[in-house]
Write a protein that holds these residues in place. Structure first.
Motif, mmCIF file in Angstrom:
data_model
loop_
_atom_site.group_PDB
_atom_site.id
_atom_site.type_symbol
_atom_site.label_atom_id
_atom_site.label_comp_id
_atom_site.label_asym_id
_atom_site.label_seq_id
_atom_site.Cartn_x
_atom_site.Cartn_y
_atom_site.Cartn_z
ATOM 1 N N ILE A 8 0.845 -1.195 0.000
ATOM 2 C CA ILE A 8 0.000 0.000 0.000
ATOM 3 C C ILE A 8 0.880 1.244 0.000
ATOM 4 C CG2 ILE A 8 -1.732 1.280 1.298
ATOM 5 C CD1 ILE A 8 -2.809 -1.359 2.324
ATOM 6 N N SER A 11 2.149 1.803 -3.389
ATOM 7 C CA SER A 11 1.122 2.318 -4.295
ATOM 8 C C SER A 11 0.776 3.764 -3.937
ATOM 9 C CB SER A 11 -0.118 1.427 -4.274
ATOM 10 O OG SER A 11 -1.019 1.842 -3.289
ATOM 11 N N PHE A 12 0.967 4.115 -2.663
ATOM 12 C CA PHE A 12 0.737 5.505 -2.275
ATOM 13 C C PHE A 12 1.674 6.442 -3.028
ATOM 14 C CE2 PHE A 12 2.396 8.877 0.634
ATOM 15 C CZ PHE A 12 1.316 9.745 0.544
ATOM 16 N N GLU A 15 0.661 6.763 -6.543
ATOM 17 C CA GLU A 15 -0.523 7.608 -6.616
ATOM 18 C C GLU A 15 -0.134 9.082 -6.439
ATOM 19 O OE1 GLU A 15 -3.547 6.025 -4.121
ATOM 20 O OE2 GLU A 15 -5.057 6.524 -5.620
ATOM 21 N N LEU A 19 -1.044 12.386 -8.612
ATOM 22 C CA LEU A 19 -1.665 13.566 -8.021
ATOM 23 C C LEU A 19 -0.807 14.806 -8.272
ATOM 24 C CD1 LEU A 19 -2.779 11.907 -4.684
ATOM 25 C CD2 LEU A 19 -4.311 12.808 -6.423
ATOM 26 N N ARG A 45 -7.821 18.972 -3.973
ATOM 27 C CA ARG A 45 -8.000 17.538 -3.722
ATOM 28 C C ARG A 45 -6.694 16.784 -3.844
ATOM 29 N NH1 ARG A 45 -12.975 17.750 -6.218
ATOM 30 N NH2 ARG A 45 -11.994 17.303 -8.191
ATOM 31 N N HIS A 48 -4.711 17.522 -0.811
ATOM 32 C CA HIS A 48 -5.426 16.937 0.312
ATOM 33 C C HIS A 48 -5.246 15.417 0.360
ATOM 34 C CE1 HIS A 48 -8.526 16.967 3.411
ATOM 35 N NE2 HIS A 48 -9.033 15.898 2.838
ATOM 36 N N SER A 49 -5.321 14.796 -0.799
ATOM 37 C CA SER A 49 -5.171 13.337 -0.855
ATOM 38 C C SER A 49 -3.760 12.930 -0.459
ATOM 39 C CB SER A 49 -5.475 12.807 -2.259
ATOM 40 O OG SER A 49 -6.822 13.036 -2.567
ATOM 41 N N ILE A 50 -2.779 13.716 -0.912
ATOM 42 C CA ILE A 50 -1.398 13.405 -0.539
ATOM 43 C C ILE A 50 -1.257 13.517 0.977
ATOM 44 C CG2 ILE A 50 0.992 14.228 -0.676
ATOM 45 C CD1 ILE A 50 0.418 15.013 -3.577
ATOM 46 N N LYS A 51 -1.865 14.568 1.522
ATOM 47 C CA LYS A 51 -1.792 14.768 2.963
ATOM 48 C C LYS A 51 -2.431 13.586 3.694
ATOM 49 C CE LYS A 51 -4.447 17.431 5.886
ATOM 50 N NZ LYS A 51 -5.037 18.655 6.453
ATOM 51 N N GLY A 52 -3.599 13.185 3.207
ATOM 52 C CA GLY A 52 -4.315 12.093 3.859
ATOM 53 C C GLY A 52 -3.490 10.822 3.918
ATOM 54 N N GLY A 53 -2.925 10.457 2.761
ATOM 55 C CA GLY A 53 -2.121 9.234 2.707
ATOM 56 C C GLY A 53 -0.877 9.362 3.567
ATOM 57 N N GLY A 55 -0.454 11.107 6.167
ATOM 58 C CA GLY A 55 -0.814 10.995 7.577
ATOM 59 C C GLY A 55 -0.863 9.547 8.021
ATOM 60 N N ALA A 56 -1.408 8.720 7.152
ATOM 61 C CA ALA A 56 -1.542 7.308 7.494
ATOM 62 C C ALA A 56 -0.184 6.644 7.660
ATOM 63 C CB ALA A 56 -2.360 6.597 6.439
ATOM 64 N N PHE A 57 0.817 7.138 6.967
ATOM 65 C CA PHE A 57 2.135 6.519 7.053
ATOM 66 C C PHE A 57 3.055 7.290 8.003
ATOM 67 C CE2 PHE A 57 0.600 5.173 2.851
ATOM 68 C CZ PHE A 57 0.587 3.813 3.083
#
Lengths: 761, 128
Positions: A8, A11-12, A15, A19, A45, A48-53, A55-57
């Protein structure tokens, strides 16, 4: 990579690249003043999406930066900030920094705060004290009541009384089993034969019988395309069929049944788990949101919802990708389904090709190594095929023998496979050009010039390796163009030019090659100065008479630098000679055209692929050589009157009243001494990119065929005049010539008693 | 049969990384009946064909955002009862108010740990 988290994570980052690309596209739209409201949304977006992912890592630095960037973009979105030139410039820098952070995180590099402090400070200045939007409000969760639930206070929406769903909780084994039993998957198949299907003797009935073997089948014929009898063309296809199959065999089995007619029909297979016994679902219409959605942009979402007839399941890709116009009986439903999904402006423009794909992007990511292995294997097939052809030839079989015809088909297939494999490796140059946009921004800021980069032909595709290896030479050339090519704003204004310099990056296909041009609208090459410098540095003989193009080419000499003081921008040590050898290593060539006061253009011409080439097999002094076909303009046999002496030890050839220098391949490569008499020799007329031509003498022409390139670079470095080697059909190794390199290095000596040298253009 | 074995969930997010992460977390809780969709319209289609108990959706998506998806779900007799968990980077008053009005069941703020997600789900459907 068996660890799912690692996958994942990988793939981030992929992705993220996408983006960042869409962010870049939007920024360019904004910069050119073509942005609309959605542009900012797309940008927001993406970040934001980069930030979201991130954050998860736990990529905190990336999150912090993306957050600030996003906050400022949100201010633009809300109209608190106007995206003027300065702000867009800052956004470009932010985009660059963001992509740096992504790369650092991916490669596990150390975070260097000093690199970002400046940009962050600028963002902070814009955000000001305004960041009070972080007022955290608690949300009271609303539990789903699992019993009957009235919509009491309008908070919880009540029970999940969902048709086709077993109730949650409780001991309901029997019910669940029953539900499971009715869940034999339903496959909806839409089959639309093309005329060619019938023409090649296929019968739909047999296909349906094969499908029936898979499970419970119902077939319905759709005849609404059928014209009245008097208008009916009996040779054409008008019918299509809808098949509903209850089977656990899955989509692949169905497609297999239609394997024989692959390419002759349009086929969609949609898998659907039977829900509540209703096999033909049409709840989509009722699911359309009413107006009064929380956001205005939602008002038109209902229009994007697919019609009930559209494929409702997971995968629905038509077998055939030919233009719809060729399908006489294409069902209208498919056209509707083909409407692009709400995937927004900046993202990839792959939509046009897939007519009925339900998912926005049906792509597979493949490890490059696997593709390379495939490319190599295909290369081996080509060699193998050549060997086979040769054996068949030697066996003396008649031309119309089945073996020969079979072999011809094999040849055709090999070429098709080769082309397809090459297409997998091809990529649009867009990503490369986007990187150059950044170089221009940074370089122009460093030297204080206003520069605009115009890119053309971004969708031109070229081998991925070529793209990667072009990055360094292009970067250097772009920096050169900014630093040396363009004048300062004052100088430009003084000669009536716009203060802003323009650099154009253009990619195009030209006769089987890709040509990339880097142009500036600067002052052009100062030939007097270039000539003088070359003399001062002892690079050339002061007495040598040079044409304009000769002088321009002096820039490619090792150790040449025109900048009066070496600026820290174009760097030191790396000159155009390094650029040229990098291009040559890719099988490419570089040339210059410059007009005083108007600017300079560098053209790089590259092969489409690095794996194979069409070559002419020639023999010289007992050696077999391959000459790339694309540089050979024509082949001629010399008559006694065609050849004239020119200078003490060279010849020219008269070709339709123009004189072309004669080169003896055998002598140039050191296989033999120049011949005494060239009458009756065979010559290859070689054309250079700049229009110069040369006549290359060979002993004989053997064949014309495709050869697999086996690089020599790794083992021998750059050998003048030689591009690579190949293995011929009989197992013999032959060198592949680089004729243009050969010509530029040539002595031109075609008389035995020579000594002095002349540099040919 | 435990609740987690029966629970049918769909994960809606335009970013495949996020879908992967959430699906991964759900798998960790033993929730295996999971579908996913990259946008609202696709999610609605999938839910129509494969009804679910719980929708876990990102807020910020192109075309149809999370709350618009919720609105669409609540406007349809078949899906109006599903549980809806919003995943959002920003939990400001506007989103929460609108969510409450539309019947959002819970929300999780990004970035979150698997445990946050588990708690948020359990607050909707009960112990997994």
């Amino acid at each position: 990579m068996s660890d799912p988290m690692a996958e994942i994570r990988a793939s981030f980052f992929i992705e993220c690249e996408e983006l960042l690309e869409s962010l870049q596209d939007s920024l360019e739209l904004m910069d050119s003043g073509e942005a609309d409201d959605e542009t900012v949304n797309v940008m927001f977006r993406a970040v934001h999406s980069i930030k979201g992912g991130a954050g998860a890592f736990g990529l905190d630095e990336l999150v912090a930066f993306a957050h600030k960037f996003e906050t400022v973009m949100d201010m633009v979105r809300n109209g608190d900030l106007t995206p003027d030139h300065e702000l867009v410039k800052l956004f470009f820098v932010c985009g660059d920094k963001l992509s740096d952070l992504v790369r650092q995180a991916r490669d596990g590099e150390e975070y260097d705060p000093t690199q970002y402090a400046d940009t962050l400070a600028k963002l902070d200045a814009l955000i000001g004290e305004d960041e009070s939007d972080e007022e955290e409000i608690d949300f009271q969760p609303a539990a789903l009541s699992l019993e009957l639930g009235g919509e009491g206070e309008g908070t919880a929406p009540g029970l999940p009384d969902l048709p086709g769903l077993p109730p949650l909780g409780g001991d309901d084994g029997a019910d669940a089993d029953a539900a499971a039993a009715s869940q034999e998957p339903v496959l909806h198949i839409r089959f639309t034969p093309e005329t060619a299907l019938y023409a090649s003797g296929n019968e739909p009935l047999y296909l349906f019988r094969a499908v029936r073997d898979l499970g419970d089948l119902t077939v319905r014929c759709i005849e609404d395309k059928l014209p009245p009898l008097e208008a009916l063309d009996p040779e054409k296809a008008f019918l299509s069929w809808e098949l509903t199959l209850l089977s656990g065999e899955g989509e692949a089995a169905v497609r297999e049944a239609f394997d024989f007619v692959d390419g002759l029909c349009e086929l969609t297979v949609t898998e659907q788990t039977a829900a509540g016994g209703d096999s033909q679902p049409d709840p989509v219409e009722t699911a359309a949101p009413s107006t009064g959605s929380p956001d205005k942009s939602g008002a038109d979402t209902s229009a994007e919802l697919p019609t009930p007839a559209a494929p409702s399941g997971t995968r629905a890709a038509p077998i055939d990708t030919a233009e719809p116009a060729e399908k006489p009986a294409a069902p209208p439903a498919d056209k509707k389904a083909g409407k692009p999904q709400a995937k927004s402006a900046g993202s990839k423009s792959t939509g046009a090709k897939k007519s009925a794909a339900a998912t926005p992007r049906a792509t597979v990511r493949v490890d490059l190594d696997r593709i390379d292995r495939l490319v190599n294997l295909v290369g081996e097939i080509v060699i193998n095929q050549a060997m086979l052809s040769q054996s068949v030839e030697e066996a003396g079989l008649p031309p119309n023998s089945p073996v020969r015809t079979g072999l011809d088909e094999f040849l055709q297939l090999t070429r098709d496979i080769q082309e397809s494999v090459m297409m997998i490796r091809a990529q649009p140059v867009k990503s490369l050009f986007q990187r150059m946009a950044r170089i221009v921004r940074e370089a122009s800021a460093a030297v204080g010039k206003e520069v605009r980069l115009i890119t053309e032909g971004e969708n031109t595709e070229i081998d991925k390796t070529v793209i990667e290896r072009l990055a360094d030479p292009l970067t250097h050339m772009i920096r050169n163009a900014v630093d040396h090519g363009l004048e300062s704003a004052e100088e430009r204004l003084a000669v009536g030019k716009c203060a802003e310099g323009i650099i154009t990056l253009n990619a195009s296909h030209r006769s089987g090659r890709v040509v990339i041009e880097i142009s500036d609208d600067g002052a052009g090459i100062n030939r007097e100065r270039v000539h003088q410098i070359a003399i001062d540095k002892g690079l050339i003989d002061p007495d040598l008479q040079l044409s304009d193009s000769d002088i321009d080419n002096l820039l490619f000499l090792p150790g040449f630098s025109t900048a009066s003081e070496v600026s820290n921008l174009s760097g030191r040590g790396v000159g155009m000679d390094v650029v040229r050898s990098a291009i040559q290593a890719l099988g490419g060539r570089i040339s210059i055209a410059s007009t005083a006061g108007k600017g300079t253009t560098f053209s790089i011409s590259l092969p489409l692929t690095l794996a194979v080439l069409d070559g002419m097999i020639v023999r010289v002094a007992g050696e077999t050589l391959v000459v790339p076909l694309n540089v050979i303009q024509e082949t001629l046999a010399l008559g006694p009157d065609d050849i004239r002496p020119f200078g003490p030890d060279t010849h020219v050839v008269n070709i339709r009243n123009t004189f072309v220098p004669l080169l003896d391949l055998g002598a140039e490569l050191g296989y033999r001494e120049p011949l005494v008499d060239y009458a009756n020799s065979v010559i290859l007329l070689i054309a250079q990119d700049d229009g110069e031509r040369a006549a290359v003498v060979v002993d004989s022409i053997e064949d014309q065929r495709q050869v697999v390139i086996k690089g020599l670079q790794d083992s021998y470095g750059h050998v003048p005049g030689i591009a690579a080697a190949t293995i011929l059909g009989d197992g013999q190794i032959a060198l592949i010539l680089d004729p243009l390199d050969l010509i530029s290095e040539a002595s031109g000596c075609t008389r035995p008693q020579s000594s002095s040298e002349l540099t040919a253009g | 049969m435990a609740l987690r074995d029966q629970l049918r969930t769909i994960v809606v997010d335009d970013m495949s990384t996020s879908r992967g992460l959430i699906t991964q977390a759900l798998d960790g809780f033993g929730i295996r009946q999971v579908e996913s969709a990259s946008d609202g319209p696709t999610a609605l289609k999938k839910i129509a064909a494969w009804p679910v108990h719980l929708v876990i959706s990102d807020m910020n998506m192109p075309g149809m955002n999370g709350l618009q998806l919720l609105h669409a779900l609540r406007s349809n007799a078949q899906t109006k009862g599903v549980g809806f968990l919003l995943i959002t980077g920003k939990a400001d008053r506007e989103i929460i108010e609108t969510g409450r009005k539309l019947g959002m069941n819970n929300l999780v703020k990004k970035p979150f740990q698997p445990d946050d997600l588990r708690k948020a789900i359990e607050a909707i459907v009960g112990r997994l």
